[in-house]
Design an enzyme around this catalytic site. Structure first.
Site, mmCIF file in Angstrom:
data_model
loop_
_atom_site.group_PDB
_atom_site.id
_atom_site.type_symbol
_atom_site.label_atom_id
_atom_site.label_comp_id
_atom_site.label_asym_id
_atom_site.label_seq_id
_atom_site.Cartn_x
_atom_site.Cartn_y
_atom_site.Cartn_z
ATOM 1 N N HIS A 178 0.908 -1.156 0.095
ATOM 2 C CA HIS A 178 -0.123 0.045 -0.178
ATOM 3 C C HIS A 178 0.850 1.410 -0.229
ATOM 4 O O HIS A 178 1.867 1.299 0.575
ATOM 5 C CB HIS A 178 -0.922 -0.103 1.392
ATOM 6 C CG HIS A 178 -2.140 -0.768 1.269
ATOM 7 N ND1 HIS A 178 -2.800 -1.298 2.352
ATOM 8 C CD2 HIS A 178 -3.114 -0.826 0.213
ATOM 9 C CE1 HIS A 178 -3.797 -1.823 2.029
ATOM 10 N NE2 HIS A 178 -4.090 -1.652 0.823
ATOM 11 N N CYS A 278 -2.466 2.936 8.785
ATOM 12 C CA CYS A 278 -3.650 1.939 8.567
ATOM 13 C C CYS A 278 -4.616 1.827 9.426
ATOM 14 O O CYS A 278 -5.933 1.573 8.809
ATOM 15 C CB CYS A 278 -3.010 0.422 8.572
ATOM 16 S SG CYS A 278 -1.325 0.340 7.524
#
Ligand code: ARG
Length: 285
Positions: A178, A278
């Site tokens: 990511h 996150c």
């Protein structure tokens, strides 16, 4: 007598700005499947420790004066604690998430429902994208990652959805699957200072490394070892940078630039490939 101060001057004096965050309690957090190289189903999560670490993160935001809302965790969605993936919200408009793997698919609607009921206009995604995991909002643009999760087509869709230009960046190392584990936004450029980031070049293709060098010539370059403790998975309010405690070199570099690093331990979440950012969706103004 003149005393020469040879310390490098901070590029700017970072100013904190109150932020609005969304988090999801780790009630159902565990590693029951493996969809990134950090996840190993034989390495169990210490549930109580994970709960405490999450509470510390939430309390850190609150003690810095930020607003933290929470979305209800769903049974059977062990990764829902990673709120960043639930969408991209800028200026009251959100681009909904559409997860790459079936295991997380149900989270998209849950986050969209929460955003809608809090007054945000949610654009339904047609293309695969994992929200702020791969979209980082700056004052003048969105940095967007592709290669492992979010599709290139979603970058175009996101630009329309939140009405911001998007800069596409290609991720090439599966450990940095990511964008928010490869780049930390330190100053979003929404105040008086220009945008400032830290990043790990090795996570990107040659072309994307060049793009980053051109756009951010003064960026902090993060070492591989700090990137591997998810040091870049940080959240900044423009002054305080909350980051994994193990990223000591990065914290020192931040201090030199005038930021205040706020190290915290979220190592239970590393077992799932996540950390501070996150666990946090920012509702960007
Ligand atoms: N286990 C989760 C996954 O692989 C971790 C998500 C981390 N989130 C993030 N924004 N980087 O999808």
């Amino acid at each position: 007598m003149t005393v020469l101060d040879t310390r490098p001057a901070p590029i700017h004096a970072p100013e904190p700005r109150t932020r609005h965050y969304l988090m999801c309690a780790p009630t159902h957090f565990s590693v029951t499947y493996a969809i990134n190289p950090w996840m190993d189903i034989t390495n169990p999560v210490d549930v109580e420790r994970a709960r405490l670490q999450w509470e510390v993160l939430r309390n850190t935001y609150l003690s810095l004066g930020h607003r933290v809302d929470v979305v209800d965790p769903m049974p059977g969605q062990p990764d829902m604690v990673f709120a960043a993936n639930g969408g991209l919200t800028v200026g009251g408009r959100a681009y909904g998430a559409k997860f790459r793997f079936a295991e997380r698919a149900a989270e998209g609607a849950a986050y969209a429902a929460w955003l809608r009921q809090s007054g945000v206009t949610v654009v339904e995604p047609e293309h695969t994208n994992e929200g702020e995991g791969d979209f980082l909002a700056l004052g003048t643009m969105i940095l967007a990652g592709t290669g492992f999760r979010t599709s290139l087509a979603a970058h175009i869709e996101a630009a329309d959805a939140v009405d911001r230009p998007v800069v596409s960046l290609e991720l090439v190392d599966p450990r940095f699957y990511h964008l928010d584990v490869a780049i930390a936004v330190l100053d979003d450029g929404n105040g008086s200072a220009p945008a400032e980031i830290a990043y790990y070049p090795g996570a990107f293709s040659q072309h994307s490394q060049r793009t980053l060098r051109d756009l951010f010539p003064d960026a902090i370059i993060c070492s591989e070892s700090d990137a591997l403790v998810l040091g870049l998975n940080a959240v900044s309010d423009g002054h305080h940078v909350i980051l994994p405690a193990a990223a000591a070199e990065l914290a020192e570099a931040l201090r030199t630039r005038g930021y205040t690093p706020v190290p915290i331990d979220l190592d239970e979440y590393m077992k799932s490939g996540g950390s501070v950012k996150c666990c946090t969706m920012e509702l960007h103004r």
